[in-house]
Enzyme design. Structure first.
Site, PDB file in Angstrom:
ATOM      1  N   MET A  17       0.851  -1.186   0.000  1.00 52.54           N
ATOM      2  CA  MET A  17       0.000   0.000   0.000  1.00 52.54           C
ATOM      3  C   MET A  17       0.895   1.247   0.000  1.00 52.54           C
ATOM      4  O   MET A  17       0.472   2.329   0.415  1.00 52.54           O
ATOM      5  CB  MET A  17      -0.934  -0.007   1.206  1.00 52.54           C
ATOM      6  CG  MET A  17      -1.858  -1.234   1.187  1.00 52.54           C
ATOM      7  SD  MET A  17      -3.407  -1.007   2.074  1.00 52.54           S
ATOM      8  CE  MET A  17      -2.815  -0.763   3.708  1.00 52.54           C
ATOM      9  N   GLY A  18       2.143   1.086  -0.430  1.00 50.17           N
ATOM     10  CA  GLY A  18       3.066   2.227  -0.483  1.00 50.17           C
ATOM     11  C   GLY A  18       3.618   2.585   0.876  1.00 50.17           C
ATOM     12  O   GLY A  18       3.581   1.767   1.802  1.00 50.17           O
ATOM     13  N   ALA A  19       4.146   3.830   1.012  1.00 48.63           N
ATOM     14  CA  ALA A  19       4.866   4.272   2.224  1.00 48.63           C
ATOM     15  C   ALA A  19       5.919   3.209   2.559  1.00 48.63           C
ATOM     16  O   ALA A  19       5.966   2.671   3.668  1.00 48.63           O
ATOM     17  CB  ALA A  19       3.902   4.524   3.385  1.00 48.63           C
ATOM     18  N   LEU A  20       6.740   2.928   1.567  1.00 45.63           N
ATOM     19  CA  LEU A  20       7.644   1.777   1.643  1.00 45.63           C
ATOM     20  C   LEU A  20       8.772   1.983   2.651  1.00 45.63           C
ATOM     21  O   LEU A  20       9.307   3.086   2.778  1.00 45.63           O
ATOM     22  CB  LEU A  20       8.245   1.509   0.261  1.00 45.63           C
ATOM     23  CG  LEU A  20       7.227   1.252  -0.857  1.00 45.63           C
ATOM     24  CD1 LEU A  20       7.947   0.940  -2.165  1.00 45.63           C
ATOM     25  CD2 LEU A  20       6.259   0.126  -0.503  1.00 45.63           C
ATOM     26  N   HIS A  73       9.583  -3.678   3.238  1.00 43.43           N
ATOM     27  CA  HIS A  73       9.077  -3.900   1.879  1.00 43.43           C
ATOM     28  C   HIS A  73      10.242  -4.238   0.937  1.00 43.43           C
ATOM     29  O   HIS A  73      10.121  -5.081   0.053  1.00 43.43           O
ATOM     30  CB  HIS A  73       8.393  -2.634   1.340  1.00 43.43           C
ATOM     31  CG  HIS A  73       7.112  -2.279   2.029  1.00 43.43           C
ATOM     32  ND1 HIS A  73       6.971  -1.161   2.810  1.00 43.43           N
ATOM     33  CD2 HIS A  73       5.895  -2.891   2.033  1.00 43.43           C
ATOM     34  CE1 HIS A  73       5.727  -1.085   3.263  1.00 43.43           C
ATOM     35  NE2 HIS A  73       5.050  -2.131   2.821  1.00 43.43           N
ATOM     36  N   GLN A 110     -10.309  -2.354   2.851  1.00 41.84           N
ATOM     37  CA  GLN A 110      -9.783  -3.101   4.004  1.00 41.84           C
ATOM     38  C   GLN A 110      -9.631  -2.227   5.241  1.00 41.84           C
ATOM     39  O   GLN A 110      -9.135  -2.690   6.264  1.00 41.84           O
ATOM     40  CB  GLN A 110      -8.468  -3.795   3.654  1.00 41.84           C
ATOM     41  CG  GLN A 110      -7.278  -2.881   3.451  1.00 41.84           C
ATOM     42  CD  GLN A 110      -6.051  -3.659   2.999  1.00 41.84           C
ATOM     43  OE1 GLN A 110      -5.968  -4.073   1.848  1.00 41.84           O
ATOM     44  NE2 GLN A 110      -5.099  -3.876   3.883  1.00 41.84           N
ATOM     45  N   LYS A 118       5.167  -9.871   9.380  1.00 42.49           N
ATOM     46  CA  LYS A 118       4.646  -8.959  10.395  1.00 42.49           C
ATOM     47  C   LYS A 118       3.112  -9.018  10.435  1.00 42.49           C
ATOM     48  O   LYS A 118       2.505  -8.901  11.486  1.00 42.49           O
ATOM     49  CB  LYS A 118       5.116  -7.539  10.124  1.00 42.49           C
ATOM     50  CG  LYS A 118       4.648  -6.656  11.232  1.00 42.49           C
ATOM     51  CD  LYS A 118       5.068  -5.248  11.087  1.00 42.49           C
ATOM     52  CE  LYS A 118       4.023  -4.407  11.722  1.00 42.49           C
ATOM     53  NZ  LYS A 118       2.958  -4.055  10.807  1.00 42.49           N
ATOM     54  N   GLN A 127      -2.816 -11.959   8.334  1.00 44.21           N
ATOM     55  CA  GLN A 127      -3.050 -11.737   6.899  1.00 44.21           C
ATOM     56  C   GLN A 127      -2.420 -12.878   6.094  1.00 44.21           C
ATOM     57  O   GLN A 127      -3.012 -13.369   5.122  1.00 44.21           O
ATOM     58  CB  GLN A 127      -2.445 -10.392   6.489  1.00 44.21           C
ATOM     59  CG  GLN A 127      -2.394 -10.164   4.986  1.00 44.21           C
ATOM     60  CD  GLN A 127      -2.007  -8.737   4.627  1.00 44.21           C
ATOM     61  OE1 GLN A 127      -2.838  -7.852   4.700  1.00 44.21           O
ATOM     62  NE2 GLN A 127      -0.784  -8.511   4.214  1.00 44.21           N
ATOM     63  N   SER A 168       4.521   1.006   7.906  1.00 43.75           N
ATOM     64  CA  SER A 168       4.249   2.317   7.292  1.00 43.75           C
ATOM     65  C   SER A 168       3.626   3.254   8.321  1.00 43.75           C
ATOM     66  O   SER A 168       3.830   4.463   8.280  1.00 43.75           O
ATOM     67  CB  SER A 168       3.296   2.159   6.111  1.00 43.75           C
ATOM     68  OG  SER A 168       3.833   1.222   5.211  1.00 43.75           O
TER      69      SER A 168
HETATM   70  O1  PAF Z   1      -0.141  -5.793   3.684  1.00 42.80           O
HETATM   71  C1  PAF Z   1      -0.566  -4.873   2.948  1.00 42.80           C
HETATM   72  O2  PAF Z   1       0.114  -3.883   2.685  1.00 42.80           O
HETATM   73  C2  PAF Z   1      -1.969  -4.974   2.372  1.00 42.80           C
HETATM   74  O3  PAF Z   1      -2.836  -5.582   3.268  1.00 42.80           O
HETATM   75  C3  PAF Z   1      -1.995  -5.702   0.997  1.00 42.80           C
HETATM   76  C4  PAF Z   1      -1.547  -7.145   1.130  1.00 42.80           C
HETATM   77  C5  PAF Z   1      -1.107  -4.965   0.015  1.00 42.80           C
HETATM   78  C6  PAF Z   1      -3.424  -5.704   0.450  1.00 42.80           C
HETATM   79  O4  PAF Z   1      -3.915  -4.411   0.283  1.00 42.80           O
END
Ligand code: PAF
Length: 282
Positions: A30-33, A37, A61, A149, A153, A186
Site C-alpha cells: 500500500m506504499g509508504a515503503l 518492503h 480493508q 509482520k 493476513q 508504514s
Molecule cells: O499488507 C498490505 O500492505 C496490504 O494488506 C496488501 C496485502 C497490500 C493488500 O492491500
C-alpha cells in the site's frame, strides 16, 4: 522501471515474460515503503526473473475512515527506492481500475476472521481477500511475497490460495526491525517522537513473554502481567496479547513446546494502532 496504471497494459509484458520462461514475482503493497518492503523486493528479485510491485491503498480493508485518510503517501520516494532496487514494473491502479463496480461478494474465512485482528477490525480481512484475489487475477504472478509482520493476513492469504486453487506460490519474509527492535511499519511514520519511544513496549513485551515461556512460566500469568503493564501506561492501549497457532490462529491457554506457536500483539500508541508478533515454536 515501467509504471502500469491499467491492468490491460500489463498483459503483453506478462505474455512476453511467460514466453521467455521468466518467473514473475509480485510484491503487493500500500506504499509508504520501508526496508521491510525492500526485503520482499529483494527476495522476489533473487527468486524470480522479473518483479512487479503493486502500490494501492485499498479502501475496502480499512474499517476506520480516519486510518484510511491518514494512511501515509510517499509515492515519489517509493518510486525512487523501487527503481534503485532494480524493480522492473510498478502497478499503480486507481480505485476505479480495481473496483469498476462495488464488490458484492463476501469471503468467509471461518474462525480466522473472528479472532485477534478479525475481531478488532471487522470487515478488514474481507477487503484484503478481495483486493489480493484481484491482484492475483490481474497480475498472474508465479510467486507472491508477503511480510510475516502481518501474520494473520498471511494465514488468510494461504487459505485464499488453497481454497480457490490460485496457481501460485506464497513466500513469507521475516519481519524487519529498527535497531531498537520496533517492527517496521508504514504507520510508524505517523508516530511523534514520544510515541515512537513508547511504541517499543510491543517488542519489549514480546521478548519478555518469549523468555518467560522458555523459562517454564505459566502463559496465562505472563499474559496477565503484560496486560497490567499496558494498563499502567496511559498512552498505550492494548487490544490483544495472545499465544496462538500461526496457521489456524487457535488461541492457547497453555504453552506446549511440541505445538507451533507465535505471540501476537496489537495496541494503540496514542492514536496509532500497531501490531507485531514473535514466532515461539516454528
Ligand atoms: O499488507 C498490505 O500492505 C496490504 O494488506 C496488501 C496485502 C497490500 C493488500 O492491500
Amino acid at each position: 522501471m515501467k509504471l502500469i496504471r491499467q491492468s490491460a497494459e500489463w498483459n503483453p509484458f506478462w505474455l512476453n515474460h511467460l514466453r521467455n520462461n521468466q518467473q514473475i514475482g509480485l510484491v503487493p503493497t500500500m506504499g509508504a515503503l520501508h526496508d521491510g518492503h525492500l526485503d520482499l523486493v529483494s527476495k522476489s528479485r533473487s527468486s524470480c526473473g522479473v518483479t512487479i510491485v503493486s502500490i494501492f491503498v485499498n479502501p475496502t480493508q480499512f474499517n476506520n475512515l480516519e486510518d484510511f485518510q491518514k494512511y501515509p503517501n510517499t509515492l515519489d520516494q517509493d518510486l525512487k527506492r523501487l527503481e534503485q532496487a532494480g524493480v522492473e514494473y510498478v502497478f499503480l491502479p486507481s480505485v476505479e481500475e480495481i473496483y469498476p463496480t462495488p464488490t458484492q461478494l463476501k469471503f468467509d474465512f471461518g474462525e480466522l476472521e473472528h479472532v485477534l485482528e478479525g475481531k478488532f477490525r471487522p470487515g478488514h480481512f474481507n477487503g484484503v481477500g478481495v483486493v489480493v484475489s484481484k491482484l492475483f487475477h490481474l497480475i498472474r504472478p508465479h510467486i507472491a511475497f508477503f511480510g510475516q509482520k502481518d501474520l494473520q493476513q498471511v494465514a488468510i492469504i494461504k487459505r485464499l490460495v488453497n481454497d480457490l486453487s490460485f496457481d501460485l506460490k506464497l513466500e513469507v519474509v521475516p519481519t524487519r526491525r529498527e535497531s531498537d527492535g520496533l517492527a517496521m511499519s508504514s504507520r510508524n511514520l505517523r508516530l511523534n517522537k514520544e510515541d515512537r519511544e513508547k511504541a517499543l513496549i510491543l517488542f519489549n513485551c514480546l521478548t519478555t513473554a518469549k523468555a518467560e515461556l522458555f523459562a517454564g512460566k505459566n502463559w496465562l500469568e505472563t499474559q496477565r502481567k503484560i496486560e497490567l503493564e499496558f494498563q499502567s501506561d496511559p498512552t498505550a492501549k492494548l487490544e490483544y496479547f495472545d499465544l496462538i497457532h500461526p496457521d489456524t490462529f487457535e488461541t492457547y491457554t497453555t504453552f506446549d513446546p511440541s505445538q507451533k506457536s507465535s505471540i501476537c500483539v496489537a495496541a494503540f500508541i496514542g492514536d496509532i494502532r500497531l501490531i507485531d508478533n514473535m514466532p515461539i515454536i516454528s
